[in-house]
Every structure is written in structure tokens, then in C-alpha cells.
Design a protein around this motif. Structure first.
Motif, PDB file in Angstrom:
ATOM      1  N   GLY A  11     -13.576  -2.238 -15.858  1.00  0.00           N
ATOM      2  CA  GLY A  11     -11.949  -1.773 -16.131  1.00  0.00           C
ATOM      3  C   GLY A  11     -11.344  -3.028 -16.981  1.00  0.00           C
ATOM      4  N   GLY A  48       3.691  10.715  -8.934  1.00  0.00           N
ATOM      5  CA  GLY A  48       3.199  11.239 -10.294  1.00  0.00           C
ATOM      6  C   GLY A  48       2.604   9.715 -11.130  1.00  0.00           C
ATOM      7  N   LYS A  49       3.055   8.661 -10.411  1.00  0.00           N
ATOM      8  CA  LYS A  49       2.798   7.603 -11.260  1.00  0.00           C
ATOM      9  C   LYS A  49       1.111   7.061 -10.952  1.00  0.00           C
ATOM     10  CE  LYS A  49       6.793   5.823 -12.466  1.00  0.00           C
ATOM     11  NZ  LYS A  49       7.429   5.434 -13.682  1.00  0.00           N
ATOM     12  N   TYR A  50       0.632   6.234 -11.810  1.00  0.00           N
ATOM     13  CA  TYR A  50      -0.591   5.495 -11.652  1.00  0.00           C
ATOM     14  C   TYR A  50      -0.505   4.171 -11.085  1.00  0.00           C
ATOM     15  CZ  TYR A  50      -2.817   9.319 -14.087  1.00  0.00           C
ATOM     16  OH  TYR A  50      -3.352  10.398 -14.649  1.00  0.00           O
ATOM     17  N   THR A  51      -1.060   3.984  -9.781  1.00  0.00           N
ATOM     18  CA  THR A  51      -1.016   2.747  -9.247  1.00  0.00           C
ATOM     19  C   THR A  51      -2.091   2.052  -8.550  1.00  0.00           C
ATOM     20  OG1 THR A  51      -0.655   4.117  -6.884  1.00  0.00           O
ATOM     21  CG2 THR A  51       1.444   3.789  -8.228  1.00  0.00           C
ATOM     22  N   GLN A  52      -2.055   0.804  -8.152  1.00  0.00           N
ATOM     23  CA  GLN A  52      -2.811  -0.010  -7.686  1.00  0.00           C
ATOM     24  C   GLN A  52      -2.300  -0.956  -6.509  1.00  0.00           C
ATOM     25  OE1 GLN A  52      -4.615  -2.909 -10.254  1.00  0.00           O
ATOM     26  NE2 GLN A  52      -6.332  -1.278 -10.810  1.00  0.00           N
ATOM     27  N   ALA A  53      -2.461  -1.245  -5.388  1.00  0.00           N
ATOM     28  CA  ALA A  53      -2.153  -2.109  -4.365  1.00  0.00           C
ATOM     29  C   ALA A  53      -3.410  -2.853  -3.827  1.00  0.00           C
ATOM     30  CB  ALA A  53      -1.395  -1.450  -3.348  1.00  0.00           C
ATOM     31  N   SER A 104      -3.559   8.328  -3.450  1.00  0.00           N
ATOM     32  CA  SER A 104      -3.764   7.081  -3.868  1.00  0.00           C
ATOM     33  C   SER A 104      -4.374   6.485  -2.347  1.00  0.00           C
ATOM     34  CB  SER A 104      -2.564   6.412  -3.954  1.00  0.00           C
ATOM     35  OG  SER A 104      -1.973   6.844  -5.188  1.00  0.00           O
ATOM     36  N   ALA A 110       2.371   2.169  -3.415  1.00  0.00           N
ATOM     37  CA  ALA A 110       1.206   2.495  -4.282  1.00  0.00           C
ATOM     38  C   ALA A 110       1.188   3.984  -3.996  1.00  0.00           C
ATOM     39  CB  ALA A 110       0.299   1.636  -4.309  1.00  0.00           C
ATOM     40  N   GLN A 111       1.066   4.303  -2.623  1.00  0.00           N
ATOM     41  CA  GLN A 111       0.634   5.790  -2.227  1.00  0.00           C
ATOM     42  C   GLN A 111       1.863   6.718  -2.536  1.00  0.00           C
ATOM     43  OE1 GLN A 111      -0.632   4.168   1.555  1.00  0.00           O
ATOM     44  NE2 GLN A 111      -2.390   5.376   1.394  1.00  0.00           N
ATOM     45  N   ARG A 157       0.420  -2.765  -8.917  1.00  0.00           N
ATOM     46  CA  ARG A 157       0.574  -2.528 -10.330  1.00  0.00           C
ATOM     47  C   ARG A 157       1.038  -0.986 -10.363  1.00  0.00           C
ATOM     48  NH1 ARG A 157      -4.356  -5.533 -11.271  1.00  0.00           N
ATOM     49  NH2 ARG A 157      -3.788  -7.157 -12.747  1.00  0.00           N
ATOM     50  N   ASN A 195       1.099  -1.201   0.168  1.00  0.00           N
ATOM     51  CA  ASN A 195       0.064  -0.019   0.066  1.00  0.00           C
ATOM     52  C   ASN A 195       0.999   1.281  -0.184  1.00  0.00           C
ATOM     53  OD1 ASN A 195      -2.197  -1.575  -0.027  1.00  0.00           O
ATOM     54  ND2 ASN A 195      -2.906  -0.993   2.054  1.00  0.00           N
ATOM     55  N   VAL A 240      -5.952   0.100  -3.066  1.00  0.00           N
ATOM     56  CA  VAL A 240      -5.462   1.377  -3.287  1.00  0.00           C
ATOM     57  C   VAL A 240      -5.380   1.891  -4.771  1.00  0.00           C
ATOM     58  CG1 VAL A 240      -3.373   2.955  -3.018  1.00  0.00           C
ATOM     59  CG2 VAL A 240      -3.827   1.089  -1.277  1.00  0.00           C
ATOM     60  N   GLU A 241      -5.951   2.701  -5.039  1.00  0.00           N
ATOM     61  CA  GLU A 241      -6.034   3.276  -6.438  1.00  0.00           C
ATOM     62  C   GLU A 241      -5.813   4.718  -6.515  1.00  0.00           C
ATOM     63  OE1 GLU A 241      -8.615   0.786  -9.486  1.00  0.00           O
ATOM     64  OE2 GLU A 241      -9.891   1.342  -7.813  1.00  0.00           O
ATOM     65  N   THR A 242      -5.161   5.299  -7.646  1.00  0.00           N
ATOM     66  CA  THR A 242      -4.724   6.702  -7.795  1.00  0.00           C
ATOM     67  C   THR A 242      -6.102   7.523  -8.184  1.00  0.00           C
ATOM     68  OG1 THR A 242      -2.980   5.913  -8.484  1.00  0.00           O
ATOM     69  CG2 THR A 242      -3.301   8.256  -8.705  1.00  0.00           C
ATOM     70  N   LEU A 247       4.531   6.021  -4.588  1.00  0.00           N
ATOM     71  CA  LEU A 247       4.543   6.339  -6.065  1.00  0.00           C
ATOM     72  C   LEU A 247       3.412   7.172  -6.831  1.00  0.00           C
ATOM     73  CD1 LEU A 247       6.145   2.847  -6.988  1.00  0.00           C
ATOM     74  CD2 LEU A 247       7.293   5.142  -6.846  1.00  0.00           C
ATOM     75  N   GLY A 248       2.238   6.785  -6.094  1.00  0.00           N
ATOM     76  CA  GLY A 248       1.101   7.857  -6.588  1.00  0.00           C
ATOM     77  C   GLY A 248       1.315   9.439  -6.452  1.00  0.00           C
ATOM     78  N   GLU A 249       1.933   9.376  -5.491  1.00  0.00           N
ATOM     79  CA  GLU A 249       2.261  11.088  -4.957  1.00  0.00           C
ATOM     80  C   GLU A 249       3.255  11.533  -6.103  1.00  0.00           C
ATOM     81  OE1 GLU A 249       1.868  12.743  -1.698  1.00  0.00           O
ATOM     82  OE2 GLU A 249       0.383  11.921  -0.977  1.00  0.00           O
ATOM     83  N   ARG A 253      -4.309  14.756  -6.202  1.00  0.00           N
ATOM     84  CA  ARG A 253      -4.242  13.307  -6.661  1.00  0.00           C
ATOM     85  C   ARG A 253      -3.701  12.528  -5.601  1.00  0.00           C
ATOM     86  NH1 ARG A 253      -1.678  10.802 -11.673  1.00  0.00           N
ATOM     87  NH2 ARG A 253      -0.016  10.082 -10.266  1.00  0.00           N
ATOM     88  N   ARG A 281      -6.816   0.396 -15.549  1.00  0.00           N
ATOM     89  CA  ARG A 281      -8.065  -0.144 -15.518  1.00  0.00           C
ATOM     90  C   ARG A 281      -8.510  -1.396 -14.948  1.00  0.00           C
ATOM     91  NH1 ARG A 281      -9.470   1.949 -21.584  1.00  0.00           N
ATOM     92  NH2 ARG A 281      -8.122   0.033 -21.756  1.00  0.00           N
TER      93      ARG A 281
END
Lengths: 190, 403
Positions: free
Chosen positions: B284, A32-37, B16, A25-26, A55, A22, B186-188, A28-30, B14, A62
């Protein structure tokens, strides 16, 4: 479809893998990446095997299906290797990062990963030194950042600090940041 | 239509977050008068995070930690009848336990928002995602909005208040996310500035609050056969007016945030010959498969249903009438019906088309079963084969099931 980096964490409940996934993801999201965990919950008992996933992408993600073929596999507990096939589904060019004090050759055999790239870090020792308990998630995060080149460790730690600041005391935060930095510096290709 | 100010555009964040925390964040910004809840997996984190906001003084909400979901919904009914802006959170067994009060809420035309992390129903006991819980309450008079990801969970929660409270609707709204797949992922996403959300939802002025002692009103009266039917008919008015309001609110929200919402979402449907109809997180994954298949020359498309109640039959029929074959993916069992609930609606919506597409039904994802992309691809390949041969084959089948 855009290129998405898929990561799988293997650990035992209590080693902080879900939180590390988590946090990755958080942070790397900050940055500038798009992330999932997401975690894969099983028995939900301390010491039971757990998996967590990330991811990471430069464009929105998506897909909501499970990660079956990770490109990066982290192993936080070497005793898992007796019961869990950590190489299952991993891509032919997957990278493995293991928390271990064993020799790389011996570890490679136990991991059953053939000639694929292996990185080793004694994350437990770092965790005990820096935070006083064997919770090796921060050093493994540092190692992951180094091996995948996903971020610069200083900007990573800056966001990591802000994230932990919401939940932990400054002693724990400083210990974890130092552990992450040492993981970044001490991880070795085996 | 109102646009966000430049300053607001700059202060978008933005972040996450898990789907649960995305909903909790929307709740913090909405600052409801009353939240009554009894936490249940997989929406526990919504309640935990919101309880922390209350403890930290970030909201003015009266937070009622009840002893059960039945009490939670009952407390919400009282608070909403009293004139408050009210919200709760639940799913699965918790929603089932609320059941008898759900009809009271809609029957009294109480605006209210309920977030649901969709979860399987017992038995066997299972804490993971499927739509059995909300599909079991599909005819309880609530508006249903389904969310694909954390962003939509956040956006839908905010819009839900505007829809529920619209004087022409005054009907409770549920906002659903897939348990674990969205609740714990967790998603952006983009979080709008507090001020913008506050302005968008506006101050709530209840229509007939019980606490307005100068204008006494009666809630929850008994009704005999002489008028019960007229009153039930008048309760439907909110649902009849809802589609227009849902779309209007979605447009207004889009003008402010750049994210527009309707009753359904189409993906690559302009020239699609083969379509999947699905709700929530799986949409998705379907989009990713469509992009792959388009490169291989398969004219695949997606129709995502956002508003399941009221069901957008006209929009569905219009979108699918141009296709040759359609697969409806239902995330709950059939219970002896001719197919899953979404399938029944879609097939009925196409009944008056002159040359409707062939429609098949798949049950998928029960109790958190994964749906890998290869299975979605197989569905499209079967749809292409159905269109080519005209042979429909099995009407209802399962996806990713061990036989």
C-alpha cells in the motif's frame, strides 16, 4: 495522492487514547470517511506513555507507514510534557489540543510549539464530572471533532453511542456522550 | 458467473475494523465446524472476538481452547480428518511450536484454513511484524496467501476455504496479515452479507471423512522406502492444481463482490521500467510512492505477490520481463541464503528470460521496523540509476537500518 489528515494522540496507558483513536476511525468511517487508526505500544503498563494515531480521508487510504508528521496533536496528560516532546515532527501549521487546567500561555511554552494553534480543554474535570473517573478520552474526542470540523457533534454522538453500546452499560455510555458534547462545547483556542 | 442479488448489494456493510476483527468477522460468516486455537499476540483479538461469537450463540462452531499451539494444530488435524470444516489462528512462536504438525496437515491432504498475524521470531523477543514465521514454513506444503490490508484479510479468509476444499486441491491454506500494521490497525472495509458468504463457500462435504463408519479409511499410516516417494509425489498434485483454482475462486469472488483476486497484483506495471516486488501491508505504501514518482516522470511500478506458495513464477516473469530494474523487498532475514526468500524466487523465475532486468534485494521491516515513504522512494531512484548506468552494485542490502 489524496489529502489525508494525520492525527497523533499522546497519553498515559489507562487514559483511553488507543480506544479514542479507534473510536474516531470507526465513527468517521461510518459517517462516510475512509479511516485508519493504530496504536504504538510500548511498555504496556498503566501510566506508561502511549501514542495512538489516526488517518482520515475522503478516499481510500493505502499507506501503511507510520505517521511522522501529524497535522493534529492531542495531549491527554500534561505531566507527559516533562519527558515527551509532543511537538516532534508536527507540521508547521499543526493544531495542538491539550487536556489541561493551566493557562494557555504557560502551556504553550511547555508544549514548545511556537506560534502554532493551541486549543485547551479541562477534559479531566469534565470526565470526573460526567463519568466519575479521570479518563479524558471522550471530552478530547469532542474537542477534536469541533476543532477539525470533521463531523457534526450530534451525528458523531449518534454513531459513538451505537459503538459503545456493544461494550458498555447505559450509564457509562450516557456519561461519555455528555463528556464528548461538553468537550465539543468547552474547548477554547489559547 | 454468479452475481450478487440486488438485495445483497444493498446489504453490504461498510465498517471500520482491525485486521484481526476483519478475520473474526469472516469466521463468523463462515461458521466453521471446529476452531481450535491458542491465542498469541498479535492475532489474539481474532480468537477473543470469535470466542465471543461462540458465547453469544452467533456460530455453531465447536470452539476448542487448547493448552498450546501444538495441541491446537493437532486438534485441527483430527477434526479435519473427521470431516469437519476447520480453522485456527496463530503466528510467530505459536506457529513455530506447531511446526511438526504442519507437515502432517498437508501430508494428509486435509483442507484447513489458518490465519496468521505475521510476527518476528525470537531471539530477541519481539511481538511486532515481520515474515520470519511463515517464511520458515514455506516448504511445509501449505498454500500461502498474503494480505495488504483488512479488506484483503477478510476476502482472503473467505476464499481460502474454497481453495483448500476444492477436490483438486485439498491442501491447507494460510492467510497472512502483517502483525500490528494490519492486525491492530482499524481500516475501512466492506463486509458482504452473511447469505452471500454462506452461498459462496457452500456446504462442505469432506472427501474421505474418518467419521463415515460405513466407509472406513486410514489416516496417518507409516510408509517404507518402497512407497513413501510415490505418496510424497502424489501429495504435490494439490499444489500443482492450486494456481488455477486460486485464480478461478478469485474471479468468482470478484463477480459477486466487485473485488477480484489473482496470484499477483500489478500496479502501474503496463509501462514500468523500475519495479518493486513486495507482499502484504507495505504494498500500500509503495503504491502511494509510485503515484508521487510518476508525477516526477519516474516510470515506477509494483508487483505484489499474493500467493507465495504455490509461487507464481510464470506471472512474475511475464510481469517483470518488460522492466529494466527490479528491487525485491523481503521482510525477513536471509539466514545464509543468497538473499531473502521472495528474492530467490523472483530471481529464479527470471532465469530463462532473454534479457532479464537487474534484480536487487532489500531486507526491511524486521521486528516491526517502520518503512517510511522516503526509503521506498530511494529504492526507485537507485533502480533508475542501475538502469541508467548498468551498474548493479550491492546485491542484498537493508532498508532503514542504523549502521
Amino acid at each position: 495522492m489524496s489529502k489525508v489528515l494525520e492525527i497523533r494522540w499522546h497519553a498515559r496507558a489507562g487514559q483511553g487514547a488507543v480506544m479514542a483513536a479507534n473510536n474516531l476511525a470507526q465513527v468517521l468511517g461510518e459517517l462516510g470517511k475512509y479511516t485508519q487508526a493504530y496504536p504504538e505500544y510500548g511498555a504496556e503498563k498503566r501510566g506508561a506513555p502511549v501514542e495512538a494515531f489516526d488517518r482520515i480521508s475522503d478516499s481510500p487510504i493505502r499507506i501503511h507507514s507510520r505517521i511522522e508528521e501529524p497535522q493534529v496533536v492531542l495531549v491527554l496528560d500534561q505531566t507527559l510534557l516533562r519527558t515527551v516532546d509532543v511537538s516532534e515532527g508536527a507540521t508547521p501549521d499543526a493544531i495542538f489540543i491539550a487536556n489541561s487546567n493551566r493557562q494557555p500561555d504557560e502551556l504553550r511554552q511547555k508544549l514548545n510549539i511556537g506560534e502554532r494553534r493551541l486549543y485547551v480543554l479541562d477534559g479531566s474535570r469534565i470526565a470526573i464530572n460526567e463519568i466519575g473517573v479521570d479518563i479524558p478520552n471522550a471530552p478530547m474526542l469532542g474537542a477534536l471533532v469541533k476543532v477539525t470540523n470533521l463531523a457534526d457533534i450530534n451525528s458523531f454522538n449518534e454513531k459513538f453511542r451505537a459503538l459503545m453500546g456493544k461494550k458498555f452499560t447505559s450509564k457509562i455510555i450516557e456519561g461519555n456522550l455528555k463528556a464528548a458534547k461538553r468537550g465539543f462545547e468547552e474547548v477554547k483556542q489559547g | 458467473m454468479e452475481k450478487g442479488t440486488l438485495e445483497e448489494k444493498k446489504s453490504k456493510r461498510r465498517v471500520s475494523l482491525t485486521g484481526d476483527d476483519a478475520i473474526a468477522e469472516a469466521m463468523r460468516q463462515i461458521n466453521p465446524h471446529v476452531v481450535a486455537a491458542y491465542p498469541i499476540t498479535p492475532s489474539t483479538q481474532v480468537v477473543e472476538s470469535f470466542a465471543r461469537f461462540v458465547a453469544d450463540g452467533l456460530v455453531d462452531t465447536e470452539f476448542v481452547a487448547t493448552e498450546s499451539e501444538h495441541s491446537a494444530m493437532s486438534a485441527c488435524v483430527g477434526a479435519a480428518a473427521g470431516g469437519g470444516r476447520v480453522m485456527t489462528v496463530t503466528g510467530s512462536q505459536g506457529l513455530a511450536y506447531m511446526f511438526e504438525v504442519l507437515g502432517v496437515t498437508s501430508g494428509l491432504r486435509l483442507p484447513m484454513v489458518m490465519a496468521i498475524a505475521n510476527r518476528a521470531l525470537n531471539s530477541p523477543l519481539n511481538i511486532h511484524g515481520d515474515h520470519s514465521d511463515t517464511m520458515a514454513m514455506r516448504d511445509m506444503g501449505w498454500i500461502h496467501l498474503y494480505s495488504e490490508n483488512g479488506q484483503e484479510a477478510y476476502d482472503n479468509t473467505i476464499q481460502a476455504f474454497r481453495i483448500a476444499e476444492n477436490p483438486n486441491v485439498r491442501t491447507p491454506v494460510l492467510v497472512a496479515i502483517d502483525g500490528f500494521q494490519t492486525s491492530h490497525m482499524v481500516e475501512t472495509l466492506t463486509v458482504e452479507p452473511d447469505n452471500l458468504v454462506k452461498r459462496f463457500i457452500g456446504e462442505y462435504i469432506a472427501s474421505y471423512p474418518m467419521l463415515d463408519i460405513d466407509n472406513p479409511v486410514l489416516y496417518g499410516a507409516a510408509d517404507r522406502p518402497d512407497y513413501y516417494m510415490e505418496h510424497k509425489r502424489s501429495q504435490l498434485v494439490g499444489m500443482i492444481n492450486a494456481p488455477e483454482v486460486i485464480q478461478q475462486v478469485g474471479q468468482e469472488y470478484g463477480a459477486l463482490t466487485g473485488r477480484y483476486y489473482g496470484l499477483v497484483e500489478e500496479y502501474r506495471m503496463e509501462d514500468a521500467e523500475h519495479a518493486i516486488v513486495v507482499m502484504s501491508a507495505t504494498a500500500g505504501s509503495v503504491k502511494d510512492v509510485i503515484d508521487q514518482l510518476r508525477e516526477e516522470g519516474v516510470t515506477a511500478g509494483l508487483l505484489k505477490v499474493r500467493a507465495f506458495r504455490p509461487f507464481p513464477a510464470e506471472e512474475v516473469a511475464k510481469s517483470l520481463s518488460r522492466t529494466k530494474s527490479v528491487a525485491v523487498l523481503d521482510r525477513c532475514g536471509t539466514g545464509g541464503a543468497q538473499g531473502g526468500p521472495l528474492f530467490l524466487e523472483v530471481r529464479a523465475a527470471l532465469y530463462e528470460e532473454k534479457s532479464p532486468p537487474q534484480v536487487i534485494n532489500y531486507i526491511y521491516g524486521l521486528g516491526g521496523r517502520d518503512l517510511p515513504l522516503r526509503h521506498i522512494k530511494d529504492v526507485y531512484l537507485r533502480l533508475r540509476e542501475i538502469a541508467r548506468t548498468g551498474e548493479r552494485g550491492k546485491l542484498v542490502d537493508f532498508l532503514n537500518l542504523r549502521e
